[in-house]
Write a protein that holds these residues in place. Sequence first.
Motif, PDB file in Angstrom:
ATOM      1  N   ILE A 118      56.684  69.226  42.911  1.00 11.51           N
ATOM      2  CA  ILE A 118      56.261  70.586  43.230  1.00 11.51           C
ATOM      3  C   ILE A 118      57.458  71.367  43.754  1.00 11.51           C
ATOM      4  O   ILE A 118      58.253  70.847  44.540  1.00 11.51           O
ATOM      5  N   THR A 119      57.574  72.623  43.366  1.00  7.34           N
ATOM      6  CA  THR A 119      58.570  73.504  43.963  1.00  7.34           C
ATOM      7  C   THR A 119      58.111  74.951  43.832  1.00  7.34           C
ATOM      8  O   THR A 119      57.285  75.285  42.981  1.00  7.34           O
ATOM      9  N   HIS A 120      58.658  75.817  44.702  1.00  2.70           N
ATOM     10  CA  HIS A 120      58.452  77.253  44.570  1.00  2.70           C
ATOM     11  C   HIS A 120      59.604  77.904  43.813  1.00  2.70           C
ATOM     12  O   HIS A 120      59.500  79.061  43.404  1.00  2.70           O
ATOM     13  N   HIS A 121      60.704  77.174  43.664  1.00  5.26           N
ATOM     14  CA  HIS A 121      61.934  77.790  43.193  1.00  5.26           C
ATOM     15  C   HIS A 121      62.474  77.053  41.968  1.00  5.26           C
ATOM     16  O   HIS A 121      62.739  75.848  42.022  1.00  5.26           O
ATOM     17  N   VAL A 122      62.698  77.780  40.879  1.00  6.74           N
ATOM     18  CA  VAL A 122      63.205  77.138  39.672  1.00  6.74           C
ATOM     19  C   VAL A 122      64.619  76.592  39.885  1.00  6.74           C
ATOM     20  O   VAL A 122      65.038  75.659  39.195  1.00  6.74           O
ATOM     21  N   GLU A 123      65.348  77.136  40.860  1.00  2.00           N
ATOM     22  CA  GLU A 123      66.703  76.657  41.143  1.00  2.00           C
ATOM     23  C   GLU A 123      66.713  75.223  41.640  1.00  2.00           C
ATOM     24  O   GLU A 123      67.753  74.554  41.612  1.00  2.00           O
ATOM     25  N   GLU A 124      65.577  74.735  42.114  1.00  2.00           N
ATOM     26  CA  GLU A 124      65.490  73.376  42.634  1.00  2.00           C
ATOM     27  C   GLU A 124      65.126  72.351  41.569  1.00  2.00           C
ATOM     28  O   GLU A 124      64.995  71.167  41.864  1.00  2.00           O
ATOM     29  N   ILE A 125      64.967  72.802  40.328  1.00  2.00           N
ATOM     30  CA  ILE A 125      64.596  71.879  39.256  1.00  2.00           C
ATOM     31  C   ILE A 125      65.849  71.173  38.752  1.00  2.00           C
ATOM     32  O   ILE A 125      66.778  71.812  38.262  1.00  2.00           O
ATOM     33  N   ILE A 145      51.745  54.385  43.458  1.00  2.00           N
ATOM     34  CA  ILE A 145      52.250  55.755  43.448  1.00  2.00           C
ATOM     35  C   ILE A 145      53.140  55.969  44.664  1.00  2.00           C
ATOM     36  O   ILE A 145      52.735  55.730  45.800  1.00  2.00           O
ATOM     37  N   GLY A 146      54.373  56.395  44.435  1.00  2.00           N
ATOM     38  CA  GLY A 146      55.282  56.723  45.527  1.00  2.00           C
ATOM     39  C   GLY A 146      55.200  58.211  45.829  1.00  2.00           C
ATOM     40  O   GLY A 146      55.312  59.030  44.915  1.00  2.00           O
ATOM     41  N   VAL A 147      54.994  58.559  47.103  1.00  2.00           N
ATOM     42  CA  VAL A 147      54.826  59.964  47.491  1.00  2.00           C
ATOM     43  C   VAL A 147      55.840  60.329  48.560  1.00  2.00           C
ATOM     44  O   VAL A 147      56.009  59.614  49.548  1.00  2.00           O
ATOM     45  N   SER A 148      56.513  61.463  48.357  1.00  2.87           N
ATOM     46  CA  SER A 148      57.405  62.038  49.370  1.00  2.87           C
ATOM     47  C   SER A 148      56.901  63.433  49.674  1.00  2.87           C
ATOM     48  O   SER A 148      56.883  64.296  48.790  1.00  2.87           O
ATOM     49  N   ILE A 184      55.690  61.101  43.193  1.00  2.00           N
ATOM     50  CA  ILE A 184      55.280  62.478  43.427  1.00  2.00           C
ATOM     51  C   ILE A 184      56.111  63.053  44.570  1.00  2.00           C
ATOM     52  O   ILE A 184      56.162  62.490  45.671  1.00  2.00           O
ATOM     53  N   LEU A 185      56.766  64.180  44.293  1.00  2.00           N
ATOM     54  CA  LEU A 185      57.642  64.838  45.263  1.00  2.00           C
ATOM     55  C   LEU A 185      57.071  66.214  45.577  1.00  2.00           C
ATOM     56  O   LEU A 185      57.009  67.081  44.693  1.00  2.00           O
ATOM     57  N   ASP A 186      56.657  66.418  46.807  1.00  2.00           N
ATOM     58  CA  ASP A 186      56.064  67.685  47.226  1.00  2.00           C
ATOM     59  C   ASP A 186      57.137  68.521  47.930  1.00  2.00           C
ATOM     60  O   ASP A 186      57.479  68.284  49.083  1.00  2.00           O
ATOM     61  N   GLU A 187      57.689  69.478  47.217  1.00  2.00           N
ATOM     62  CA  GLU A 187      58.724  70.386  47.721  1.00  2.00           C
ATOM     63  C   GLU A 187      59.864  69.634  48.406  1.00  2.00           C
ATOM     64  O   GLU A 187      60.122  69.815  49.597  1.00  2.00           O
ATOM     65  N   PRO A 188      60.572  68.785  47.676  1.00  2.00           N
ATOM     66  CA  PRO A 188      61.625  67.983  48.299  1.00  2.00           C
ATOM     67  C   PRO A 188      62.781  68.810  48.856  1.00  2.00           C
ATOM     68  O   PRO A 188      63.501  68.355  49.756  1.00  2.00           O
ATOM     69  N   GLY A 189      62.987  70.029  48.346  1.00  2.00           N
ATOM     70  CA  GLY A 189      64.102  70.842  48.821  1.00  2.00           C
ATOM     71  C   GLY A 189      63.749  71.811  49.925  1.00  2.00           C
ATOM     72  O   GLY A 189      64.626  72.533  50.426  1.00  2.00           O
ATOM     73  N   ALA A 190      62.485  71.835  50.365  1.00  2.00           N
ATOM     74  CA  ALA A 190      62.054  72.805  51.373  1.00  2.00           C
ATOM     75  C   ALA A 190      62.780  72.579  52.695  1.00  2.00           C
ATOM     76  O   ALA A 190      62.912  71.454  53.166  1.00  2.00           O
ATOM     77  N   GLY A 191      63.257  73.662  53.287  1.00  2.00           N
ATOM     78  CA  GLY A 191      63.891  73.590  54.598  1.00  2.00           C
ATOM     79  C   GLY A 191      65.333  73.133  54.595  1.00  2.00           C
ATOM     80  O   GLY A 191      65.937  73.002  55.665  1.00  2.00           O
ATOM     81  N   LYS A 213      48.959  73.974  43.833  1.00  2.00           N
ATOM     82  CA  LYS A 213      49.902  72.912  43.460  1.00  2.00           C
ATOM     83  C   LYS A 213      49.664  71.634  44.267  1.00  2.00           C
ATOM     84  O   LYS A 213      49.573  70.533  43.700  1.00  2.00           O
ATOM     85  N   THR A 214      49.590  71.767  45.582  1.00  2.00           N
ATOM     86  CA  THR A 214      49.413  70.581  46.427  1.00  2.00           C
ATOM     87  C   THR A 214      48.058  69.934  46.194  1.00  2.00           C
ATOM     88  O   THR A 214      47.943  68.698  46.161  1.00  2.00           O
ATOM     89  N   THR A 215      47.020  70.734  46.003  1.00  2.00           N
ATOM     90  CA  THR A 215      45.693  70.177  45.713  1.00  2.00           C
ATOM     91  C   THR A 215      45.714  69.378  44.422  1.00  2.00           C
ATOM     92  O   THR A 215      45.133  68.283  44.336  1.00  2.00           O
TER      93      THR A 215
END
Length: 278
Positions: free
Chosen positions: A213-220, A92-95, A178-185, A55-57
């Motif tokens: 990007i996310t690992h969890h559908v609950e964060e969509i 491109i805005g990246v978080s 582009i948001l890379d796992e914004p809810g992590a942690g 995903k990150t790549t």
Amino acid sequence: MFRHDGRVSDYDQDLLVDFRGVSFIRGGRTLVGPVDWQVELDERWVIIGPNGAGKTTLIRMASAEEFPSSGEAIIMGEKIGRTDMRDLRAMIGVSSSAIGNRIPVTEKVGDLVISAGYAILGRWREEYDTFDEERSEELLRQVGAWHVKDRTWGTLSEGERKRVLIARALMTNPELMILDEPGAGMDLGGREDLVAYLGELALDPDAPAIVMITHHVEEIPEGFTHAMILDEGKVIAQGLIDDVLNSDNLSRAFHQPIRVDRVAGRFFARRNTSEVEG
């Protein structure tokens, strides 16, 4: 079609990302691909998959941070390898946590957001005009981080940091975010606040295209239109979110029986214990 520098482009300018058979290979191992993927101006994409899925790549290539090993990658109507990557990154805005890890703990939040327009992390000796000052303050208000504008990065909670990084990513008025796992942690309350804000952003017709990007559908958040599921660098499924995020596809990606439900516009997933027991 015209490019951002005024010259004619051969590529569709409505496609912010246009990947055609793109692969990324390191050490003889294919980390992603081959992938065909297009992101249009008004789309909001979520990319989901287990750890190591690529995903990150994938989004590092989409954010003009990495060159593909093969295939054709066109971003903002520009073919990667034939244009200055710095020009593309400015649109491109990246978080991401990678950006957060580079920020000095003593950096003031207000300076961190406003300096995004100058492609630097924090304020040095630059003088900013009134428009920049007002825009940075408005963005901090929008993401619910106005109260921390005078604090330093090192004093922020994880949730506050995520909000500030999103404000910074929006500062340049990007065409693609582009948001890379914004809810992590984040804890449950912080995550739900962030999901609600991202839902509002997704439904805003003036907002940029979004890839998250996310690992969890609950964060969509609500308002996301498309999804891609990756596993071991391969695309399991992609397309309209309602067609892609289902039990069969997620079970294939996570290699166990997964049940997906949708309640009040949000997705929820859990292991399907009845199938395991059966």
